[in-house]
Design an enzyme around this catalytic site. Structure first.
Site, mmCIF file in Angstrom:
data_model
loop_
_atom_site.group_PDB
_atom_site.id
_atom_site.type_symbol
_atom_site.label_atom_id
_atom_site.label_comp_id
_atom_site.label_asym_id
_atom_site.label_seq_id
_atom_site.Cartn_x
_atom_site.Cartn_y
_atom_site.Cartn_z
ATOM 1 N N SER A 135 6.525 8.709 -2.769
ATOM 2 C CA SER A 135 6.177 8.344 -4.135
ATOM 3 C C SER A 135 7.436 7.970 -4.923
ATOM 4 C CB SER A 135 5.394 9.491 -4.782
ATOM 5 O OG SER A 135 4.729 9.070 -5.942
ATOM 6 N N ASP B 141 -4.995 5.638 -1.463
ATOM 7 C CA ASP B 141 -4.030 6.195 -2.415
ATOM 8 C C ASP B 141 -4.477 5.856 -3.831
ATOM 9 O OD1 ASP B 141 -1.736 6.720 -4.029
ATOM 10 O OD2 ASP B 141 -0.436 6.448 -2.280
ATOM 11 N N HIS C 161 -2.804 9.859 -1.535
ATOM 12 C CA HIS C 161 -1.385 9.786 -1.906
ATOM 13 C C HIS C 161 -0.589 10.915 -1.261
ATOM 14 C CE1 HIS C 161 2.025 8.543 -4.272
ATOM 15 N NE2 HIS C 161 2.123 9.726 -4.860
#
Length: 276
Positions: free
Chosen positions: A97, A227, A256
């Site tokens: 991320s 995601d 995610h």
């Protein structure tokens, strides 16, 4: 485990486990978490003989709760200092991320010989924000909403995110883990509210296009098609195209936080890339 003090006086906490002469794997966590988010991966790769390192980004976890420097240039500079302090050579940098953005920004600037490969997992590059050049991005209103929720009631916001979209626990039939939700909340609440607030701009508005183009080492781009935080179509495939030596690996139905919910799959694929 230890700390370094950066040039601006910030204390950055890190874990450093395993043989110091083994190849180092450096893990970069997502927002608003800490190095603890990589515990499963660190234990796995420690068991395979690697040196495993993870730091708490400034303003996060056990590092200083900074009110300045909460942007990608400084994040990358902190990693440069950490790599120098630990004398890391031929390291593999793995980022999830926001941490994937940090990896891209760092690897494009790393000192010669420091980096062998990189991995971007559910990562924010090339750019999350919707712009004229990035029409598939998320509108500014989404990130303004994050900021408003954080400022109004950070504790509740940091409960809502892992309970819902982060791990796909809002999907029908999802196997919900209360422990995973609480651990996300625990990590998030350790950090500083100002740093977390600033980091929303850093992860959403930073354009990593030139970083990706500049990276010479092999990069594995891993992204879950389901995601809900960093939408697949505007992230993983675009990053892989910009990289000189990039490989895209997509995961049908994965969320995610797939490094946590599907650690067995992700760890095996990481190991294959690292050994390859």
């Amino acid at each position: 485990m230890g700390t370094i003090t950066t040039q601006d006086g910030t204390t950055v906490f890190y874990k450093d486990w395993g043989p110091k002469d083994a190849q180092p794997l450096v893990f970069h966590h997502g927002w608003p978490l800490s190095a603890d988010d990589w515990d499963t991966q660190m234990m796995f790769f420690l068991g395979h003989g690697y040196r495993v390192i993870a730091h708490d980004r400034r303003g996060h976890g056990r590092s200083s709760q900074t009110d300045t420097g909460n942007e990608m240039d400084t994040y990358a500079a902190d990693v440069i200092e950490l790599a120098r302090a630990l004398d890391l050579k031929d390291a593999i940098h793995i980022g999830h991320s926001t941490g994937g953005g940090e990896v891209a920004h760092y690897v494009a600037r790393a000192e010669p010989g420091r980096v062998a490969k990189a991995v971007l997992i559910g990562a924010v590059p090339p750019i999350m924000l919707k712009t004229g050049a990035n029409p598939g991005g998320l509108p500014m209103e989404v990130f303004d909403g994050f900021r408003a929720a954080l400022a109004a009631n950070r504790a509740q916001f940091f409960l809502d995110v892992p309970t819902g979209p982060f791990y796909g626990f809002n999907r029908e039939g999802a196997e919900i883990s209360e422990g995973v939700i609480r651990n996300w909340w625990r990590q998030a609440m350790m950090g500083g509210a100002k740093a977390h607030y600033d980091c929303i701009k850093a992860f959403s508005e930073t354009d990593f296009t030139e970083d990706l183009k500049a990276i010479e080492v092999p990069v594995l781009v891993m992204h879950g098609i389901d995601d809900q935080i960093v939408p697949y179509a505007d992230a993983g495939p675009l990053s892989a195209k910009l990289l000189k030596n990039g490989t895209l690996k997509s995961y049908e139905g994965f969320p995610h936080g797939m490094a946590t919910t599907h650690a067995d799959v992700i760890n095996a694929d990481l190991l294959a890339f690292i050994r390859g």
